[in-house]
Design a protein around this motif. Structure first.
Motif: not given
Length: 219
Positions: A203-204, A207, A210-211
């Protein structure tokens, strides 16, 4: 970053495209060369037609469906695609591709071979490198993706015929170093997910990717 991606076209798709390409009319490739590349370009290109567009649409679709290609290129648009053919004595001397094609910035170039490597001699794609030249010969159905900013050439063909689809990509992320970071994060996230599933570490990483994409993508 230069990336070779294998088997973009399977043997059935390749056979169908080769058959369709054989019936297309070709013309002098100088017609689409830039002012300074025209004198060093000696090849043939398929003349625009509905039949050609069907071939190119198939290639576009296969590239957009290829996970590795989309990770490396982050394609926003295809600025142009061409079907080229080299016979004995034909070559494309050292040149750099146009930065703008049909009103769109060109970030990445690609060559997708329709001819098998044993069907012709010569015809290697030579990409200029600060240390040494890289000579790339592909199997039919494979594609090489490389920066449009690179000096490159196609060696003279001495036997047979080299047929390929060449094209140029406008990327969502124009900076090559940033595209490489995003590709590395894609590889890391995929490896974590395949090995461990959807973990906090996955997830990290996802994330962060994506960011960064949100920060770096052109509007």
């Amino acid at each position: 970053m230069i990336m070779v991606i294998g088997n973009v076209l399977d043997r059935h798709e390749l056979a169908a495209l080769r058959e369709a390409a054989r019936d297309l009319p070709f013309e002098d490739g100088k017609a689409t060369a830039g002012r300074y590349a025209r004198d060093v370009k000696s090849n043939l290109q398929a003349r625009p037609s509905d039949e050609l567009e069907a071939v190119l649409d198939t290639v576009r679709g296969k590239l957009l469906a290829n996970e590795l290609f989309t990770s490396v290129a982050r394609p926003r648009n295809f600025a142009r695609l061409l079907l080229s053919r080299y016979g004995p004595g034909m070559e494309y001397g050292l040149h750099v591709d146009d930065p703008i094609m049909k009103g769109q910035r060109t970030d990445l170039s690609f060559t997708l071979l329709l001819s098998d490597a044993d069907e012709y001699d010569g015809g290697g794609l030579v990409i200029d490198d600060p240390i040494e030249e890289r000579v790339i010969r592909l199997n039919a159905g494979d594609v090489v993706v490389y920066p449009t900013s690179a000096l490159h050439r196609v060696e003279p063909v001495t036997r047979g015929e080299r047929m390929a689809v060449v094209g140029w990509v406008t990327s969502w992320v124009r900076d090559a170093a940033r595209r490489e970071v995003l590709h590395d994060l894609d590889v890391a996230a995929r490896a974590i997910f395949e090995d461990q599933g959807k973990t906090p570490a996955f997830d990290r990483v996802f994330k962060a990717k994506s960011n960064l994409t949100r920060m770096w993508a052109d509007d």
